[in-house]
Write a protein that holds these residues in place. Structure first.
Motif: not given
Length: 559
Positions: A241-245, A374-378, A400-402, A409-412
Motif C-alpha cells: 500500500g505504501v509503495a502504491a501510494s 494503484v487503481l483503487h479497484a479491490p 488479506i493482502v488486498i 493506501a487510502k487512509q494512511m
C-alpha cells in the motif's frame, strides 16, 4: 423486428434480449479489433526481437535507439491526425463514457492504435490495456452509431466493448466484467451486468480460438499459503500500500513537473531515459509478462531483484507520466509481481519455513495488492487473482493482502485512484449529478407520450374545439414548417377575466436518441412546459415529454 422497435427496447433501463444481442455485436467487433492489435504487436516483436519481449537479442546500440525511433513514428502519426487529438487511454475513455455516452473520436483512436503499437513494440514500460480499452470502446460504439441507438444504451455498449477487449487481451473474462463496472462505468446494475458478461465471454472465446487457451500469466501457479503465514500477509499488504501510494504520487509529480514542456519534448525525454536504461539492462525494458516468467525461473539474486524492481518502477513512471501512448495496468502488474517476490525474500527470515516453492504465489499476491491500491479497484484485483490462480484457495490470502494494501493506501497515505488523479490533472470532468445519473439510464422513447395531435397554422377556435372533444390528447400547434416553432396547447385554467381560453407554451426539440437527462436539462429552468421528440431525420414528431412526466419519474426512482 424493425429498427424502431429495437430502439424502443434499448431505451428501457432493463435487461432484454435486444440489449444482449446488441452488446454481443459490440463485443464481437471489439474483440476482433483487439485480436488484430495483439497479432500485429506479436508480429512486430517476432520480427524485431526474434521473440516476445526478447530485448536482449538486440545489440546495446539498437536498444538505445529503439524507443527514440518509435517516438519519431508516434509524433508523425500525431502530426497527421492533429496534436489536439492526442488524448487517449483509460482516463480519457472514462471521461467520454460519463460525459459523451461513450463516443470516442476517430482521430484519437488512430493515435491510440498506431501510437500504442509503436510504444509497446519498442520497450517502453507501458501496458497494452490502455490501447485495448480505447480501441474496444471505439469499436463497440460503431454498432450503436450504425443503429442510431438511444444514448442510454451507448454507455452500456461501450462497457460491453471494453469488457470484450480486456477479455481478449488478457483472457480473464470475469476480471474484465468487474473492471468495467468498478472502474469505467462505476455502477452496478443488473441490466448492465448481463450484456457486459456476455460480451466478456465472447472476447474470451475468440482470443482462445486465435491464441490458444493458455493465458500470458498462466505461469502464476498458486500454492496454498499455510495458516502460519497469513499474519505476515498483512505486513506484506501494508508495504504494498505504501509503495502504491508512492507510485501514484511520483507519477503525478512528474506530470506536473514537465507540464511546461511540449508533447514532442516529453516523448523524446521518455525515449532517451528508456533507451539508456535498456542499453545496459535489457530485462528492464517493456512490460511483457513472459520476461517476469524468465526472471522467476532464473538464478536471480536479491540485489538483482531490487535493481530490476527499482528500474521498472522508474521507467513506468517516466513513460506514463510523460505521455507515452500505453496503459498503466500492465506496468503495475509487472511491478506488483516483482514487489511480491522481493517481500517474500525479505520476510523469509521471520516467516515459518516454506515446504514448497511459493515464488509464483507471492508474485500473484503482490500483483493483486499493488493493482488494487494503484487503481483503487479491490474487487477487480481480487477477481483477477482468482482467475489467474484458478484455485479457490487463493481467495483468502488475496483478500488479506488486498484489504491491508488498499486501506493503507487510502487512509494512511491519502492515496486516490490514479485514473481519477489523471482526469483532474487534465481537466476532464468524470462525474455527473445524482439526478443525471438516474435520468441517463432511460431513453426518451421509453417515456414519451405518443397520443398527440398536430395542427398546422390552426385557428384558436379549432384548437379549442379539439381539446373539448379530446381532453386526453396532447395538442401541438405548429406555426411554421420547422419543428422549433411548435407550441403545446392546453386549456387555460387560470380563471382570470379577459384571459384567452387557451394556454400556449413554446417547446424545445430533441431527437429520439436522447435521454431523460437531456429533457431535464431543457426544462429545469422553468420547471414547466414540454419537449417535443423528433425522429432521426428531425422532420417528424414522434412524441412529447412534459416536465410533470420527468418529475413523476424521479419521484418513482426514490421509492
Amino acid at each position: 423486428m424493425s429498427l424502431q422497435s429495437l430502439r424502443l427496447a434499448l431505451s428501457q433501463p432493463s435487461t432484454s434480449v435486444q440489449l444482449c444481442l446488441v452488446g454481443l455485436a459490440g463485443g464481437l467487433i471489439s474483440a476482433f479489433v483487439i485480436i488484430l492489435f495483439r497479432w500485429l504487436l506479436s508480429l512486430s516483436h517476432v520480427f524485431m526481437l526474434d521473440g516476445i519481449g526478447n530485448y536482449a537479442a538486440l545489440v546495446p546500440e539498437y536498444r538505445l535507439a529503439l524507443p527514440i525511433v518509435a517516438v519519431c513514428f508516434i509524433i508523425v502519426v500525431a502530426k497527421l491526425t492533429g496534436f489536439k487529438h492526442y488524448r487517449m487511454g483509460i482516463p480519457f475513455v472514462i471521461h467520454r463514457v460519463k460525459q459523451f455516452y461513450g463516443h470516442i473520436p476517430m482521430r484519437t483512436t488512430i493515435n491510440q492504435f498506431f501510437g500504442g503499437l509503436f510504444a509497446l513494440a519498442s520497450g517502453f514500460v507501458v501496458g497494452k490495456e490502455g490501447p485495448t480499452v480505447h480501441l474496444a470502446a471505439w469499436a463497440s460504439h460503431l454498432v450503436g452509431h450504425w443503429l442510431s441507438a438511444p444514448f442510454n444504451s451507448l454507455r452500456i455498449l461501450a462497457g460491453c466493448g471494453i469488457a470484450a477487449g480486456i477479455s481478449a487481451a488478457f483472457n480473464t473474462p470475469l476480471a474484465a466484467v468487474i473492471f468495467v463496472m468498478e472502474v469505467v462505468l462505476r455502477e452496478y446494475k443488473v441490466h448492465i451486468f448481463i450484456p457486459v458478461m456476455l460480451s466478456a465471454a465472447c472476447g474470451s472465446v475468440l482470443t482462445r480460438a486465435v491464441f490458444g487457451d493458455v493465458s500470458e500469466l498462466s505461469f502464476l501457479s498458486f500454492t496454498p499459503v499455510p495458516v502460519q503465514q497469513l499474519p505476515f500477509l498483512v505486513l506484506m499488504g501494508i508495504v504494498i500500500g505504501v509503495a502504491a501510494s508512492q507510485f501514484n504520487r511520483q507519477l503525478m509529480w512528474l506530470m506536473r513537473l514537465f507540464r511546461p514542456v511540449n508533447m514532442m519534448g516529453r516523448l523524446f525525454i521518455a525515449a532517451f531515459v528508456t533507451g539508456i536504461a535498456g542499453y545496459s539492462m535489457p530485462q528492464a525494458m517493456g512490460a511483457e509478462f513472459i520476461n517476469v516468467y524468465h526472471f522467476i525461473n532464473s538464478e536471480f539474486t536479491m540485489q538483482g531483484l531490487m535493481l530490476l524492481l527499482f528500474v521498472k518502477f522508474a521507467l513506468a513512471i517516466v513513460a506514463i507520466g510523460l505521455g507515452v501512448p500505453g496503459g498503466i495496468i500492465g506496468a503495475v502488474m509487472v511491478i506488483g509481481m516483482l514487489l511480491g517476490l522481493l517481500l517474500m525474500q525479505l520476510m523469509q527470515p521471520i516467516m515459518p519455513l516454506m515446504e514448497q516453492d511459493m515464488t509464483t504465489t507471492y508474485a500473484l499476491l503482490g500483483l493483486a495488492g499493488f493493482l488494487a491500491s494503484v487503481l483503487h479497484a479491490p474487487m477487480a484485483a481480487l477477481t483477477a487473482a482468482m482467475e489467474l490462480a484458478a484455485s479457490p484457495q487463493a481467495v483468502l490470502p488475496s483478500i488479506i493482502v488486498i484489504v491491508s494494501a488498499y486501506v493503507t493506501a487510502k487512509q494512511m497515505c491519502n492515496n486516490r485512484s490514479v485514473f481519477i488523479q489523471q482526469l483532474e490533472y487534465q481537466g476532464l470532468p468524470y462525474t455527473t449529478s445524482v439526478i443525471r445519473d438516474v435520468l441517463q439510464q432511460t431513453g426518451v422513447m421509453a417515456m414519451m407520450k405518443t397520443d398527440i395531435k398536430v395542427f398546422k397554422f390552426a385557428a384558436d377556435k379549432a384548437l379549442y374545439d379539439h381539446l373539448q372533444e379530446h381532453p386526453e390528447q396532447t395538442l401541438i400547434n405548429q406555426t411554421s414548417d420547422h419543428l422549433s416553432s411548435c407550441q403545446i396547447v392546453e386549456l387555460n385554467v387560470s380563471l382570470q377575466e379577459n384571459e384567452s381560453a387557451l394556454s400556449m407554451q413554446d417547446t424545445q426539440v430533441l431527437s429520439q436518441q436522447h435521454t431523460l437527462a437531456d429533457v431535464y436539462d431543457a426544462l429545469q429552468t422553468r420547471r414547466q412546459g414540454a419537449v417535443i421528440i423528433s425522429g432521426l431525420d428531425g422532420k417528424e414528431i414522434c412524441g412529447v415529454i412534459t416536465w410533470n412526466m420527468v418529475h413523476n419519474y424521479m419521484q418513482r426512482q426514490q421509492h
